[in-house]
Write an enzyme that holds these catalytic residues in place. Structure first.
Site, mmCIF file in Angstrom:
data_model
loop_
_atom_site.group_PDB
_atom_site.id
_atom_site.type_symbol
_atom_site.label_atom_id
_atom_site.label_comp_id
_atom_site.label_asym_id
_atom_site.label_seq_id
_atom_site.Cartn_x
_atom_site.Cartn_y
_atom_site.Cartn_z
ATOM 1 N N VAL A 82 0.216 -1.156 -0.239
ATOM 2 C CA VAL A 82 -0.194 0.142 -0.068
ATOM 3 C C VAL A 82 1.242 0.978 0.184
ATOM 4 O O VAL A 82 1.482 1.099 0.318
ATOM 5 C CB VAL A 82 -1.011 -0.112 1.481
ATOM 6 N N LYS A 83 0.506 2.263 -0.887
ATOM 7 C CA LYS A 83 1.010 3.723 -1.264
ATOM 8 C C LYS A 83 0.910 4.271 -0.584
ATOM 9 O O LYS A 83 -0.978 4.602 -0.599
ATOM 10 C CB LYS A 83 1.617 3.784 -2.325
ATOM 11 N N VAL A 84 1.210 5.265 0.528
ATOM 12 C CA VAL A 84 0.700 6.087 1.269
ATOM 13 C C VAL A 84 2.290 7.567 0.701
ATOM 14 O O VAL A 84 3.037 7.397 0.609
ATOM 15 C CB VAL A 84 0.313 6.164 2.709
#
Ligand code: G3P
Length: 218
Positions: A82-84
């Site tokens: 997951v990219k934040v």
């Protein structure tokens, strides 16, 4: 050094994966938009092409929204990272998801201080954008060197430096010399890595001389 492909173009990923040069994939909302496809579908297809981590970026800007989107994205496939974005809500989300065992790629990093915060939040990857720094006459490679040096001072930091916004092969070579763990490369840059005119001319000369022998190996 691991090579990730920075694209959501499935045809490009498939072609490069066959070469054995792909250790993972990174996407972002702009790359998903460019693909013209539904995000969940294109991420699922990419995850089926490579066993490596596939970064899928949340688009909410608040903690609750990011967390919900992050859990949805990680459930698409086992190799989703997951990219934040590197914001307060992004770091809170990184901490929450990494505590649940979900790998998180913290993106849009432009300072060593930001990178230190991402490591403290349990990021699996930190994505400093070297090209966008170079674009405004800052030295992106200085940032890479600073982050690698800082992380090496603390063996407890397991965050991998994932060099992003790569514009040309020299970014890759310099990142490798500095000890970055990963570089995510546009398909065009991966192809540039391969090419050298002396290789092409040398091979042509070998084959021309070989043809004169009239031999064949098989
Ligand atoms: O996907 C993250 C990063 O590699 C984007 O780079 O500057 O080419 O949009 P950029």
């Amino acid at each position: 050094m691991k090579f990730f492909v920075d694209t959501a173009d499935v045809a490009e990923i498939r072609a490069l994966a066959e070469s054995g040069m792909v250790d993972g994939v990174t996407t972002n909302p702009s790359l998903i938009a460019k693909s013209g496809r539904k995000m969940s579908e294109v991420i699922a297809e990419i995850c089926a092409i490579t066993e490596g981590p596939v970064s899928a970026e949340v688009t909410a800007t608040d903690f609750a929204g990011m967390l919900a989107e992050g859990k949805y994205l990680r459930d698409i496939a086992a190799n989703v990272a997951v990219k934040v974005p590197l914001t307060e809500a992004g770091l809170r989300t990184c901490r929450a998801l990494s505590n649940e065992g979900t790998p998180v790629n913290v993106t849009l990093c432009f300072s060593a201080a930001q990178a230190l915060l991402a490591a403290k939040a349990g990021a699996a990857f930190i994505s400093p954008f070297v090209g966008r720094l170079d674009d405004i006459a800052h030295d992106g490679m200085t940032l890479i060197g600073d982050i690698v040096q800082i992380y090496r001072n603390y063996p407890g930091i397991k965050t991998e430096v994932l060099v992003a916004s790569v514009r040309h092969p020299i970014h890759l070579v310099q990142s490798a010399k500095l000890g970055a763990h990963v570089a995510t490369l546009p398909p065009s840059v991966i192809r540039q890595l391969l090419k050298h005119p002396l290789t092409d001319s040398g091979l042509s000369a070998f084959l021309a001389d070989w043809a004169k022998t009239g031999q064949s190996i098989l």
